[in-house]
Design a protein around this motif. Structure first.
Motif, PDB file in Angstrom:
ATOM      1  N   GLU A 185       0.826  -1.213   0.000  1.00  0.00           N
ATOM      2  CA  GLU A 185       0.000   0.000   0.000  1.00  0.00           C
ATOM      3  C   GLU A 185       0.858   1.261   0.000  1.00  0.00           C
ATOM      4  N   ILE A 186       1.986   1.214   0.687  1.00  0.00           N
ATOM      5  CA  ILE A 186       2.919   2.345   0.649  1.00  0.00           C
ATOM      6  C   ILE A 186       3.399   2.563  -0.786  1.00  0.00           C
ATOM      7  N   ALA A 187       3.708   1.470  -1.474  1.00  0.00           N
ATOM      8  CA  ALA A 187       4.154   1.570  -2.865  1.00  0.00           C
ATOM      9  C   ALA A 187       3.063   2.172  -3.746  1.00  0.00           C
ATOM     10  N   ARG A 188       1.817   1.748  -3.562  1.00  0.00           N
ATOM     11  CA  ARG A 188       0.714   2.300  -4.360  1.00  0.00           C
ATOM     12  C   ARG A 188       0.534   3.789  -4.077  1.00  0.00           C
ATOM     13  N   ALA A 189       0.664   4.158  -2.807  1.00  0.00           N
ATOM     14  CA  ALA A 189       0.522   5.577  -2.447  1.00  0.00           C
ATOM     15  C   ALA A 189       1.649   6.405  -3.056  1.00  0.00           C
ATOM     16  N   LEU A 190       2.863   5.863  -3.105  1.00  0.00           N
ATOM     17  CA  LEU A 190       3.978   6.562  -3.743  1.00  0.00           C
ATOM     18  C   LEU A 190       3.701   6.790  -5.221  1.00  0.00           C
ATOM     19  N   ALA A 191       3.139   5.786  -5.870  1.00  0.00           N
ATOM     20  CA  ALA A 191       2.829   5.920  -7.290  1.00  0.00           C
ATOM     21  C   ALA A 191       1.804   7.040  -7.519  1.00  0.00           C
ATOM     22  N   ARG A 192       0.846   7.191  -6.597  1.00  0.00           N
ATOM     23  CA  ARG A 192      -0.133   8.273  -6.731  1.00  0.00           C
ATOM     24  C   ARG A 192       0.509   9.646  -6.561  1.00  0.00           C
ATOM     25  N   GLN A 193       1.671   9.688  -5.906  1.00  0.00           N
ATOM     26  CA  GLN A 193       2.399  10.944  -5.745  1.00  0.00           C
ATOM     27  C   GLN A 193       3.449  11.128  -6.842  1.00  0.00           C
ATOM     28  N   ALA A 194       3.353  10.333  -7.905  1.00  0.00           N
ATOM     29  CA  ALA A 194       4.211  10.424  -9.103  1.00  0.00           C
ATOM     30  C   ALA A 194       5.616   9.874  -8.899  1.00  0.00           C
ATOM     31  N   TYR A 195       5.810   9.044  -7.855  1.00  0.00           N
ATOM     32  CA  TYR A 195       7.074   8.325  -7.696  1.00  0.00           C
ATOM     33  C   TYR A 195       6.941   6.951  -8.351  1.00  0.00           C
ATOM     34  N   SER A 196       8.072   6.275  -8.535  1.00  0.00           N
ATOM     35  CA  SER A 196       8.063   4.941  -9.127  1.00  0.00           C
ATOM     36  C   SER A 196       8.676   3.948  -8.136  1.00  0.00           C
ATOM     37  N   PRO A 197       7.844   3.358  -7.272  1.00  0.00           N
ATOM     38  CA  PRO A 197       8.381   2.400  -6.296  1.00  0.00           C
ATOM     39  C   PRO A 197       8.864   1.127  -6.977  1.00  0.00           C
ATOM     40  N   LEU A 198      10.031   0.649  -6.565  1.00  0.00           N
ATOM     41  CA  LEU A 198      10.535  -0.612  -7.083  1.00  0.00           C
ATOM     42  C   LEU A 198       9.764  -1.766  -6.447  1.00  0.00           C
ATOM     43  N   SER A 199       9.738  -2.904  -7.101  1.00  0.00           N
ATOM     44  CA  SER A 199       9.024  -4.050  -6.544  1.00  0.00           C
ATOM     45  C   SER A 199       9.717  -4.525  -5.268  1.00  0.00           C
TER      46      SER A 199
END
Length: 200
Positions: A67-81
């Motif tokens: 969920e942290i990764a999904r939230a980062l993506a909504r802030q225009a970051y690209s979380p690594l797997s």
């Protein structure tokens, strides 16, 4: 009869005014100027650490990380797997140091093949009233470092979250616990300044 109706309306209005928002945060989070100037894109989210009494978050740690990764993506970051990050750092992040200790994370950051590394460590997660008011109370520390060890975002956050957010809470304890984790993840990353994509 009329006075009783008025009393009911006033009581309802007062209760509505006292209703807490889905996330109540008290925070001391600091974004450094380097976060703005560097605009990191690829973020490695370290395994989230549960330092609560009784390790009460253990069952939801992987879900929370997702969920942290999904939230980062909504802030225009690209979380690594998570799989990529874990393969790069092995067991070091979770077994040999704190994910919010800058000296420890500086040793991990270059291995992650990212622009920055995000660590989160919980000191408190209290679900004692989860089935009464659908809220969980929390305390956590956060640290984001660039791969060269520069601090980009750090601090502590405390407060409470409501399972289900603005909507109804799930019925079972397990579902409420997971739903509260979801609200926490979104509320925390909403505090991180969004990344501004480079102009073309």
């Amino acid at each position: 009869m009329r006075s009783a109706s008025i009393l009911f309306v006033l009581s309802w209005a007062l209760a509505a005014c006292q209703t807490l928002p889905p996330a109540v945060l008290s925070r001391s989070l600091v974004a450094t100027p380097e976060l703005t100037t560097r605009q990191p894109r690829d973020i490695a989210v370290l395994p989230i650490q549960d330092a609560t009494a009784g390790r009460v978050l253990t069952a939801n740690l992987e879900h929370l990380r997702d969920e942290i990764a999904r939230a980062l993506a909504r802030q225009a970051y690209s979380p690594l797997s998570a799989g990529h990050v874990d393969a790069r750092i092995g067991r070091e992040a979770s077994s040999k140091g704190s994910a919010v200790d800058a000296s420890h994370v500086r040793g991990l950051a270059p291995k992650c093949e990212s622009d920055a590394v995000l660590g989160i460590r919980f000191s408190d997660w209290d679900e004692s009233t989860l089935m009464d008011d659908a809220r969980a109370r929390f305390g956590a520390e956060v640290l984001m470092l660039a791969t060269d060890g520069t601090v980009l975002w750090s601090g502590r956050v405390e407060g409470s979250v409501k399972a289900g957010g603005e909507g109804p809470a799930p019925l079972t304890r397990a579902a409420r616990s997971r739903a509260a984790v979801d609200v926490f993840a979104r509320a925390l990353i909403d505090e991180l300044p969004p990344r501004r994509p480079a102009a073309r």
